[in-house]
Design a protein around this motif. Structure first.
Motif: not given
Length: 303
Positions: A129-158
């Protein structure tokens, strides 16, 4: 069983049996002292525990009575799940994961240790529960746009993951790649990266390896955050002071001539390399993404 818990158990049983009904007055602090031969602090603690369980409530002009609408324990001000998790996170942030115990958490909440087990089965579930709450503080964007490309997506997540570890270094100890916690908001990062790499043309098994490689870089670098914090707390010496204290020993070793590359690097001066963890994280992230770019570019039919 501590004396106050014996009192709690008897009053709880009386309420459950109907001997004490909603609105009925329960024994006061002084009455409990006389009946059970306990100190005022013990009697007060018993009534507090009953209030936290939602079984009794104060009634102006009357005293403490059986609650007319008993609350579930989870709704109690000191024992609800959100407060339990947030308090556990605060303790782990302050003193490290090793210092977090169910007993200490209960003390911080002002409730009996056994009350915690009405909300979490064990410490493993608490950490989930603590881990889930910690990751919940930094939610992924609802939509980064597919045009941004895979590299941008992985950079956002990392970078979002790195931010979680930066704020809560203990999370790096909880995360595992052989037995990963089933924290939904952490799993969302895996799903996000898998989807981006699959759109880029990688087969899902390959995409999973790439996703794990990236997450392991973030977590592997972040492990040093907790270690450094503990070392500084234990010794009172920060990272810069420690390196300064090692200069004579380093010079003695390189003077042997056995480490010529180290010697040449030292000759470049103290600012030649940035050893800060943020810099190491960003350097490794860029190189990993460069490697994945070569893999994606080599695909025979890119989307």
């Amino acid at each position: 069983m501590p004396p106050y818990l014996r009192i709690v158990a008897r009053i709880r049983a009386a309420i459950a049996a109907g001997d004490l009904r909603p609105g009925d007055r329960v024994p006061s602090t002084r009455e409990l002292m006389r009946t059970y031969g306990v100190a005022m602090a013990t009697a007060t603690k018993a009534l507090t525990a009953l209030r936290q369980e939602g079984l009794v409530e104060p009634q102006p002009g009357i005293g403490t009575v059986v609650a007319r609408r008993p609350r579930s324990p989870a709704a109690g001000p000191a024992a609800d799940s959100d407060r339990l998790v947030s308090t556990a996170i605060r303790l782990a942030d302050t003193d490290g994961l090793a210092a977090l115990s169910m007993r200490r958490l209960a003390a911080a909440l002002g409730i009996p240790t056994m009350t915690l087990y009405r909300h979490v089965t064990n410490k493993e579930e608490l950490l989930l529960l603590m881990t889930d709450a910690a990751f919940g503080e930094a939610p992924l964007p609802d939509s980064a746009g597919r045009a941004a490309g895979w590299r941008a997506h992985l950079t956002i997540s990392a970078r979002l993951q790195w931010g979680v570890y930066r704020r809560h270094p203990w999370v790096a100890e909880v995360m595992s790649f052989t037995r990963p916690p089933m924290a939904m908001r952490a799993m969302a990062h895996t799903e996000w990266c898998l989807a981006a790499l699959e759109r880029a043309g990688l087969a899902l098994p390959v995409a999973m390896h790439a996703t794990m490689m990236l997450a392991n870089h973030v977590r592997g670098t972040a492990v040093n955050l907790e270690w450094e914090a503990n070392a500084e707390q234990d010794t009172g010496v920060d990272n810069v002071e420690w390196f300064t204290a090692q200069e004579a020993r380093f010079a003695q070793i390189t003077a042997t001539g056995a480490f010529p590359a180290f010697s040449r690097l030292a000759a470049l001066g103290p600012d030649a390399v940035d050893y800060e963890l943020d810099a190491l994280f960003e350097f490794g992230l860029a190189r990993l993404l460069d490697g994945l770019s070569a893999l994606v570019d080599a695909l025979p039919h890119r989307p």
